[in-house]
Scaffold this motif. Structure first.
Motif, PDB file in Angstrom:
ATOM      1  N   LEU A  47     -39.572  -1.667  15.544  1.00 43.16           N
ATOM      2  CA  LEU A  47     -38.883  -2.051  16.782  1.00 43.16           C
ATOM      3  C   LEU A  47     -37.369  -2.149  16.606  1.00 43.16           C
ATOM      4  CD1 LEU A  47     -41.248  -4.807  18.267  1.00 43.16           C
ATOM      5  CD2 LEU A  47     -41.127  -2.399  18.896  1.00 43.16           C
ATOM      6  N   PHE A  53     -34.380 -10.290  10.418  1.00 46.25           N
ATOM      7  CA  PHE A  53     -34.436 -11.663   9.882  1.00 46.25           C
ATOM      8  C   PHE A  53     -35.826 -12.265  10.050  1.00 46.25           C
ATOM      9  CE2 PHE A  53     -34.411 -14.799  13.435  1.00 46.25           C
ATOM     10  CZ  PHE A  53     -34.316 -13.921  14.515  1.00 46.25           C
ATOM     11  N   ASP A  57     -38.489 -12.899   6.585  1.00 43.08           N
ATOM     12  CA  ASP A  57     -39.172 -14.167   6.315  1.00 43.08           C
ATOM     13  C   ASP A  57     -40.676 -13.957   6.180  1.00 43.08           C
ATOM     14  OD1 ASP A  57     -38.955 -17.171   6.126  1.00 43.08           O
ATOM     15  OD2 ASP A  57     -40.385 -16.985   7.767  1.00 43.08           O
ATOM     16  N   LYS A  61     -43.090 -14.606   2.802  1.00 41.83           N
ATOM     17  CA  LYS A  61     -44.279 -15.466   2.805  1.00 41.83           C
ATOM     18  C   LYS A  61     -45.527 -14.686   2.388  1.00 41.83           C
ATOM     19  CE  LYS A  61     -42.466 -19.134   5.623  1.00 41.83           C
ATOM     20  NZ  LYS A  61     -41.037 -18.893   5.274  1.00 41.83           N
ATOM     21  N   ARG A 111     -47.159 -21.445   7.918  1.00 44.96           N
ATOM     22  CA  ARG A 111     -46.118 -20.767   8.721  1.00 44.96           C
ATOM     23  C   ARG A 111     -46.675 -19.509   9.385  1.00 44.96           C
ATOM     24  NH1 ARG A 111     -44.922 -25.369   6.359  1.00 44.96           N
ATOM     25  NH2 ARG A 111     -42.792 -26.040   6.842  1.00 44.96           N
ATOM     26  N   LEU A 119     -48.849 -14.791  18.226  1.00 45.73           N
ATOM     27  CA  LEU A 119     -49.410 -13.457  18.437  1.00 45.73           C
ATOM     28  C   LEU A 119     -50.533 -13.497  19.472  1.00 45.73           C
ATOM     29  CD1 LEU A 119     -49.328 -10.469  17.382  1.00 45.73           C
ATOM     30  CD2 LEU A 119     -51.278 -11.097  15.952  1.00 45.73           C
ATOM     31  N   LEU A 126     -49.717  -9.704  27.210  1.00 48.67           N
ATOM     32  CA  LEU A 126     -49.634  -8.239  27.315  1.00 48.67           C
ATOM     33  C   LEU A 126     -50.886  -7.677  27.979  1.00 48.67           C
ATOM     34  CD1 LEU A 126     -48.378  -6.584  24.006  1.00 48.67           C
ATOM     35  CD2 LEU A 126     -47.342  -6.406  26.264  1.00 48.67           C
ATOM     36  N   HIS A 151     -39.466 -24.902  15.024  1.00 43.83           N
ATOM     37  CA  HIS A 151     -38.206 -24.305  14.580  1.00 43.83           C
ATOM     38  C   HIS A 151     -36.999 -25.109  15.031  1.00 43.83           C
ATOM     39  CE1 HIS A 151     -40.050 -19.968  14.191  1.00 43.83           C
ATOM     40  NE2 HIS A 151     -40.296 -20.725  13.148  1.00 43.83           N
ATOM     41  N   ALA A 159     -33.934 -16.254  17.656  1.00 42.62           N
ATOM     42  CA  ALA A 159     -35.161 -15.611  18.131  1.00 42.62           C
ATOM     43  C   ALA A 159     -35.000 -15.210  19.598  1.00 42.62           C
ATOM     44  CB  ALA A 159     -36.352 -16.545  17.952  1.00 42.62           C
TER      45      ALA A 159
HETATM   46  C1  1Q0 Z   1     -42.369  -8.437  18.908  1.00 36.39           C
HETATM   47  C2  1Q0 Z   1     -41.380  -9.501  18.617  1.00 36.39           C
HETATM   48  C3  1Q0 Z   1     -41.718 -10.273  17.440  1.00 36.39           C
HETATM   49  C4  1Q0 Z   1     -41.289 -11.664  17.578  1.00 36.39           C
HETATM   50  C5  1Q0 Z   1     -41.925 -12.535  16.581  1.00 36.39           C
HETATM   51  C6  1Q0 Z   1     -41.821 -13.952  16.970  1.00 36.39           C
HETATM   52  C7  1Q0 Z   1     -41.489 -14.806  15.843  1.00 36.39           C
HETATM   53  C8  1Q0 Z   1     -40.117 -15.357  15.885  1.00 36.39           C
HETATM   54  C9  1Q0 Z   1     -39.864 -16.115  14.656  1.00 36.39           C
HETATM   55  C10 1Q0 Z   1     -38.434 -16.218  14.324  1.00 36.39           C
HETATM   56  C11 1Q0 Z   1     -38.160 -17.008  13.089  1.00 36.39           C
HETATM   57  C12 1Q0 Z   1     -38.022 -16.207  11.825  1.00 36.39           C
HETATM   58  C13 1Q0 Z   1     -36.965 -16.751  10.926  1.00 36.39           C
HETATM   59  C14 1Q0 Z   1     -37.486 -17.684   9.886  1.00 36.39           C
HETATM   60  C15 1Q0 Z   1     -37.939 -18.878  10.169  1.00 36.39           C
HETATM   61  C16 1Q0 Z   1     -38.467 -19.777   9.124  1.00 36.39           C
HETATM   62  O1  1Q0 Z   1     -37.585 -20.846   8.962  1.00 36.39           O
HETATM   63  C17 1Q0 Z   1     -39.847 -20.261   9.531  1.00 36.39           C
HETATM   64  C18 1Q0 Z   1     -40.310 -21.460   8.752  1.00 36.39           C
HETATM   65  O2  1Q0 Z   1     -40.402 -21.157   7.407  1.00 36.39           O
HETATM   66  P1  1Q0 Z   1     -39.781 -22.157   6.331  1.00 36.39           P
HETATM   67  O3  1Q0 Z   1     -40.116 -21.553   4.992  1.00 36.39           O
HETATM   68  O4  1Q0 Z   1     -38.300 -22.212   6.581  1.00 36.39           O
HETATM   69  O5  1Q0 Z   1     -40.423 -23.497   6.554  1.00 36.39           O
HETATM   70  N1  1Q0 Z   1     -40.765 -19.186   9.388  1.00 36.39           N
HETATM   71  C19 1Q0 Z   1     -41.743 -18.938  10.287  1.00 36.39           C
HETATM   72  O6  1Q0 Z   1     -41.930 -19.651  11.239  1.00 36.39           O
HETATM   73  C20 1Q0 Z   1     -42.632 -17.736  10.050  1.00 36.39           C
HETATM   74  C21 1Q0 Z   1     -42.321 -16.705  11.073  1.00 36.39           C
HETATM   75  C22 1Q0 Z   1     -43.164 -15.504  10.824  1.00 36.39           C
HETATM   76  C23 1Q0 Z   1     -43.007 -14.535  11.935  1.00 36.39           C
HETATM   77  C24 1Q0 Z   1     -43.875 -13.373  11.698  1.00 36.39           C
HETATM   78  C25 1Q0 Z   1     -43.716 -12.362  12.748  1.00 36.39           C
HETATM   79  C26 1Q0 Z   1     -44.381 -11.131  12.310  1.00 36.39           C
HETATM   80  C27 1Q0 Z   1     -44.295 -10.082  13.268  1.00 36.39           C
HETATM   81  C28 1Q0 Z   1     -44.983  -9.768  14.157  1.00 36.39           C
HETATM   82  C29 1Q0 Z   1     -44.773  -8.723  15.083  1.00 36.39           C
HETATM   83  C30 1Q0 Z   1     -45.959  -8.440  15.739  1.00 36.39           C
HETATM   84  C31 1Q0 Z   1     -45.768  -7.690  16.927  1.00 36.39           C
HETATM   85  C32 1Q0 Z   1     -47.074  -7.242  17.300  1.00 36.39           C
HETATM   86  C33 1Q0 Z   1     -47.194  -7.064  18.686  1.00 36.39           C
HETATM   87  C34 1Q0 Z   1     -48.264  -6.186  18.859  1.00 36.39           C
HETATM   88  C35 1Q0 Z   1     -48.374  -5.850  20.230  1.00 36.39           C
HETATM   89  C36 1Q0 Z   1     -47.613  -4.679  20.554  1.00 36.39           C
END
Ligand code: 1Q0
Length: 215
Positions: A47, A53, A57, A61, A111, A119, A126, A151, A159
């Motif tokens: 995408l 960013f 992350d 993990k 996390r 999701l 969707l 967050h 985000a």
């Molecule tokens: C399609 C748009 C994707 C949007 C994903 C939404 C998640 C937003 C998260 C933004 C935060 C990322 C920056 C790091 C944050 C960390 O501080 C936090 C906590 O960790 P820690 O070690 O500091 O305590 N980390 C998290 O919360 C983990 C976030 C993991 C996000 C994993 C997203 C993986 C991607 C998925 C895309 C799937 C799109 C599929 C859609 C399919 C349908 C067409």
């Protein structure tokens, strides 16, 4: 050609990985769980770099968990259930504040578990969306109901800005590479109950052991 088919990303395959997560007695296989996230990250990367960013992350993990799986105690990490038992029994989890185990399997998986709820909410939107629905709105609403609750302001802000540049629904469906919209909707209808089940089982396990707020 075979090579280009290979590289073509198909969301059905990714979501199928989550099906393979569940054992007969409803335990969650860590290897398949991680494989599911790997596939989602690939999708995210396709995408565009604004999502870097987030994927960075997620990749970190995923890698932490893979290292446990491939490590000397890998056999304790076959399922999320066995991981929780092993890490708790051996005091390998920082329970109230970050200390000597800042990267336990339990806190790392938590996390991703919270992101799985995002999701689930997003895919459900969707699935029931119409042609003029905005992906950025669906994504932001799902985020606000799930991950955002955990967050800090800076991350929520970043985000929110990334969501604004999400492609529209038609382009999104195209990248999913599942087929015409009707087929996407049908595929999501099949995949969602399984994602939801994996989420629920993990949620109950974490609740039982009071692990839902791990630092
Ligand atoms: C399609 C748009 C994707 C949007 C994903 C939404 C998640 C937003 C998260 C933004 C935060 C990322 C920056 C790091 C944050 C960390 O501080 C936090 C906590 O960790 P820690 O070690 O500091 O305590 N980390 C998290 O919360 C983990 C976030 C993991 C996000 C994993 C997203 C993986 C991607 C998925 C895309 C799937 C799109 C599929 C859609 C399919 C349908 C067409």
């Amino acid at each position: 050609s075979v090579a280009s088919d290979d590289q073509k990303f198909c969301l059905t395959e990714v979501l199928d990985t989550f099906k393979l997560c569940l054992s007969e007695n409803k335990e969650v296989y860590l290897e398949q769980y991680v494989a599911g996230w790997r596939g989602l990250v690939k999708f995210l990367n396709s995408l565009g770099s604004v999502f870097g960013f987030i994927s960075k992350d997620a990749v970190n993990k995923i890698q932490v968990l893979v290292n446990y799986l491939n490590g000397e105690n890998g056999s304790q990490y076959i399922t999320v259930q066995s991981m929780v038992k092993y890490e708790l029994d051996n005091e390998l989890v920082d329970l109230t504040k970050r200390g000597s185990h800042p990267e336990s399997g339990c806190r790392t998986l938590l996390r991703l578990h919270r992101a799985l709820r995002w999701l689930e909410l997003f895919l459900e939107r969707l699935r029931t969306s119409t042609e003029d629905s905005k992906t950025s709105v669906m994504c932001a609403e799902s985020y606000n109901e799930s991950l955002a609750l955990h967050h800090p302001w800076v991350v929520r802000k970043a985000a929110g800005m990334a969501f604004l540049v999400l492609p529209g629904r038609p382009a999104f469906f195209e990248v999913m590479n599942v087929g015409p919209p009707e087929q996407v909707v049908a595929m999501l209808g099949e995949a969602l109950p399984l994602i939801s089940e994996v989420y629920q089982i993990t949620e109950e396990l974490y609740a039982q052991h009071l692990l839902l707020d791990l630092p």
